[in-house]
Enzyme design. Structure first.
Site, PDB file in Angstrom:
ATOM      1  N   CYS A  30       0.960  -1.083   0.002  1.00 17.95           N
ATOM      2  CA  CYS A  30       0.125   0.105  -0.169  1.00 17.95           C
ATOM      3  C   CYS A  30       0.813   1.262  -0.192  1.00 17.95           C
ATOM      4  CB  CYS A  30      -0.909  -0.080   1.126  1.00 17.95           C
ATOM      5  SG  CYS A  30      -0.057  -0.154   2.785  1.00 17.95           S
ATOM      6  N   HIS A  47      -2.299   7.014   3.509  1.00 16.39           N
ATOM      7  CA  HIS A  47      -0.878   7.114   3.456  1.00 16.39           C
ATOM      8  C   HIS A  47      -0.417   8.572   2.768  1.00 16.39           C
ATOM      9  CE1 HIS A  47      -0.654   3.356   5.347  1.00 16.39           C
ATOM     10  NE2 HIS A  47      -0.035   2.489   4.581  1.00 16.39           N
TER      11      HIS A  47
END
EC number: 1.2.1.11
Length: 358
Positions: A137, A262
């Protein structure tokens, strides 16, 4: 395609790990995207068998993960821990199912392509083991933007710092942050050495330090010479996706008190001189990228804005002050959508298109 797919004209899809955090997002994405699938079979651990989950507006019963569960399945998306994928993905592939795996079990296998559809879609056909891997990710949160710039300028080296959301550590990470926030809310903590640690106690969940009112310069497990597994993933996966096996990459991964999405600062150096205007033009037109960059108006990406959306958001685009060949960027990407479920679904859709054309 299977006999059932031949009757419907559409391939059969299995979602393995349908009851997990990423699996839940996957079912939402399948319900939102164009309906290209015939049957969608939901597979999970035996303890989840019999549950019913909604997908495409229908209630579908979850079946247990067994070899027979892959009978008649054309494509299977795996959203399970590494050890489960390592065991079951080859079993599914041996039955003729094309596996799109979201774990880390096969990412660096030379016989398994590591695919980001906006960057290297051609690689889906290079699946000698019948398995296609989905990147980590953190890598996915930046690689779409970086891939577009590399295609134009030619990437020469990369320095990255990540600011990773707690959901990257699963539901336990989210529960830990929410629990710690409740302990520190409304207090004067964060003003003396150790006061946050004493309030939180030893219950730091999957993190080595308190994450509320704090940042933790660590994500993953220990690797050689003090590097973390997350840092090595970003380095190794970026090299593989971009086809640059010798690319110099330096990464520092940091956990921050954000639930989902993120963020990364990116220092990218290219083969020749770059301009901000050209970089903006590339990013503004790149598939899967949103350019959101007007600091004068206080406009740049933050996790609070990017969460729940599909693209990579890019802002703070600057040319390096001391190097005319380098760009500085700030990027955000929802680690449960593009960072996990969405990219997996996009790969599966590429495969479905290939099957339909065959």
């Amino acid at each position: 395609m299977t006999e059932d797919a031949g009757r419907t004209g559409r391939p059969t899809l299995a979602v393995v790990g349908a009851t997990g955090a990423v699996g839940t997002v996957m079912l939402q994405i399948l319900s939102q995207h164009a309906d290209i699938w015939g049957e969608i079979r939901l597979i999970a651990s035996p303890r989840s068998a019999g549950r019913k989950l909604a997908v495409r507006g229908e209630e579908v019963e979850v079946v247990a993960l067994t070899e027979e569960a892959f009978d008649g399945v054309d494509v299977a998306m795996f959203d399970v821990p590494d050890e489960v994928s390592a065991r079951w993905a080859p079993i599914a592939a041996a039955k003729g199912t094309i596996v799109v795996d979201n774990s880390g079990a096969f990412r660096m296998d030379p016989e398994v392509p590591l695919v980001v559809p906006e960057v290297n879609p051609h690689a889906v056909r290079l699946r000698r083991r019948g398995i296609i891997a989905n990147p980590n990710c953190t890598t996915l949160s930046m690689i779409v933007a970086l891939g577009a710039l590399h295609a134009e300028f030619g990437l020469r080296d990369l320095v990255v710092s990540s600011y990773q959301a707690v959901s990257g550590a699963g539901r336990e990470g989210v529960e830990t942050l929410r629990r710690q926030v409740s302990l520190v809310a409304g207090t004067q903590l964060g003003t003396h050495p150790g006061d946050v640690r004493r309030a939180v106690g030893d219950d730091t969940g999957p993190f080595p330090e308190p994450v509320a009112l704090n940042v933790v310069p660590w994500a993953g497990s220990l690797r050689e010479d003090g590097w973390s597994s997350e840092e090595m993933k970003v380095r190794d996966e970026s090299r593989k996706i971009l086809g640059l096996p010798e690319l110099p990459v330096a990464v520092t991964c940091v956990r921050v008190p954000v639930v989902t999405t993120h963020s990364l600062t990116v220092h990218a150096r290219f083969e020749g001189e770059v301009t901000v205007d050209k970089a903006r033009e590339i990013l503004a037109t790149a598939p899967g990228v949103v350019l959101f960059d007007n600091p004068e108006a206080g406009e740049f990406p933050t996790p609070a804005d990017a969460v729940g959306t599909d693209p990579t958001w890019v802002g703070r685009v600057r040319r390096a002050l001391d190097d005319p060949t380098a760009l500085e960027l700030f990027v955000c990407g929802d680690n449960l959508r593009k960072g996990s479920a969405l990219n997996t679904a996009q790969i599966a859709e590429l495969v479905a298109g290939e099957l339909g054309a065959s």
